[in-house]
Design an enzyme around this catalytic site. Structure first.
Site, PDB file in Angstrom:
ATOM      1  N   GLU A   1       0.816  -1.211   0.000  1.00  0.00           N
ATOM      2  CA  GLU A   1       0.000   0.000   0.000  1.00  0.00           C
ATOM      3  C   GLU A   1       0.853   1.265   0.000  1.00  0.00           C
ATOM      4  OE1 GLU A   1      -2.619  -3.220   0.619  1.00  0.00           O
ATOM      5  OE2 GLU A   1      -0.749  -2.729   1.668  1.00  0.00           O
TER       6      GLU A   1
ATOM      7  N   HIS B   1     -10.110  -5.825   8.608  1.00  0.00           N
ATOM      8  CA  HIS B   1     -10.751  -5.502   7.336  1.00  0.00           C
ATOM      9  C   HIS B   1     -12.068  -4.739   7.508  1.00  0.00           C
ATOM     10  CE1 HIS B   1      -8.107  -8.847   6.289  1.00  0.00           C
ATOM     11  NE2 HIS B   1      -8.259  -8.545   5.012  1.00  0.00           N
TER      12      HIS B   1
END
Length: 329
Positions: free
Chosen positions: A60, A129
């Protein structure tokens, strides 16, 4: 107007902007061949090719850094991170670079970057998540923060975000991807950042809902009207930075009571910020303390029953609204 799901509205927003401007590209994990973890980028690779729809390594920090460099070089990248939790791995790039570069370069360098991220609970994806980090990005100067709750708003805000010269954090609730709604057919219909939507008018209590909680707030307002004779006004901010505080304050000055609903944690959250602003700027109009409805102060459980217990529901909003009415002076 055409009825479509949220994921389709977001996809159409990207496709239309990519057709309009060759500088727009999409990058991220599994956005090309797999068409996105939530199928939001479905069909983009077939139409625009791998030069403009690019799969990336699982990093990321690198993904967002590449997007920032591309934006500074004259492109308009739309970066997709697979979940908002993974943005923590890119905070250095987002906070120290994307948000700060225009300031550090005195406006000579711009970062027209959109970082799209799904978040929120309800899908048994566990604590890494499923969280809601709107408040984390709301705090950072230089970032715009969008939180759409309807397909029409999703499309209009994403198109506006892509055209904006500032870095935009675009948060999408995972539970809203399949929701349907009417979307304008006009490909140039944009929504301005900093304009809230009054989803329901009422005179007894103001309810402000963020992301999915905007829909929960509407559900609660219907229950309040049908079962308690209470007419709630429901406001969806749509963007948190800039924030349309004027619309919220106008409603509170009319109803004299406020309830703020968010899925994030209670400490230092969006609701805490809004409650302070309302108290500071509309104190003399309040007939009761501002009520907050938040997610539980826990990591998101995997167990379905525990997960649902950690997320606000309609009955919690109804109780908070009634408490505001009972607490009136």
């Amino acid at each position: 107007m055409t009825e479509m799901r949220m994921r389709e509205a977001l996809r159409d927003a990207m496709a239309e902007e990519m057709r309009r401007d060759e500088a727009v590209l999409v990058i991220g994990e599994d956005v090309a061949v797999f068409q996105g973890a939530f199928k939001v980028t479905e069909g983009l690779l077939d139409e625009f090719g791998e030069r403009r729809v690019r799969d990336t390594p699982i990093s990321e920090n690198t993904i967002v850094g590449a997007g920032i460099g591309a934006a500074m070089g004259g492109l308009r990248p739309v970066v997709e991170l697979m979940t908002v939790n993974f943005s923590l791995l890119a905070l250095d790039q987002i906070v120290n670079h994307a948000a700060a570069i225009p300031y550090m370069f005195n406006g000579q360098a711009r970062v027209p970057l959109v970082v799209r991220m799904p978040g929120g609970g309800g899908h048994q994806l566990g604590p890494t998540h499923s969280h809601s980090f709107e408040a984390l990005f709301l705090q950072v100067p230089g970032l715009l923060v969008a939180c759409p709750s309807t397909p029409a708003d999703g499309k209009g805000l994403l198109k506006a975000a892509i055209r904006d010269d500032n870095p935009v954090i675009f948060i999408e609730h995972e539970s809203l991807y399949g929701t349907r709604g009417e979307v304008p057919d006009d490909g140039d219909e944009l929504l301005r950042f900093g304009e809230a939507a009054v989803r329901r008018e009422g005179g007894d209590v103001t309810i402000v809902g963020i992301l999915k909680m905007a829909q929960i707030a509407e559900d609660a307002a219907r229950v309040l009207a049908e079962q308690h004779g209470v007419e709630a006004e429901v406001i969806d901010p749509r963007t948190l930075r800039p924030l349309d505080l004027d619309t919220i304050l106008a409603s509170v000055r009319k109803t004299n009571r406020a309830v703020i609903v968010e899925e994030g944690w209670p400490h230092g959250g969006v609701g805490a910020n809004l409650a302070t602003l309302i108290t500071e700027q509309a104190f003399d109009h309040l007939d009761a303390p501002v009520q907050r409805v938040t997610g539980a102060d826990v990591h998101m459980p995997y167990s379905r029953r525990l997960e649902q217990a950690a997320i606000p529901h309609e009955e919690h909003v109804v109780s908070a609204a009634l408490a505001a009415l009972e607490g009136s002076v």
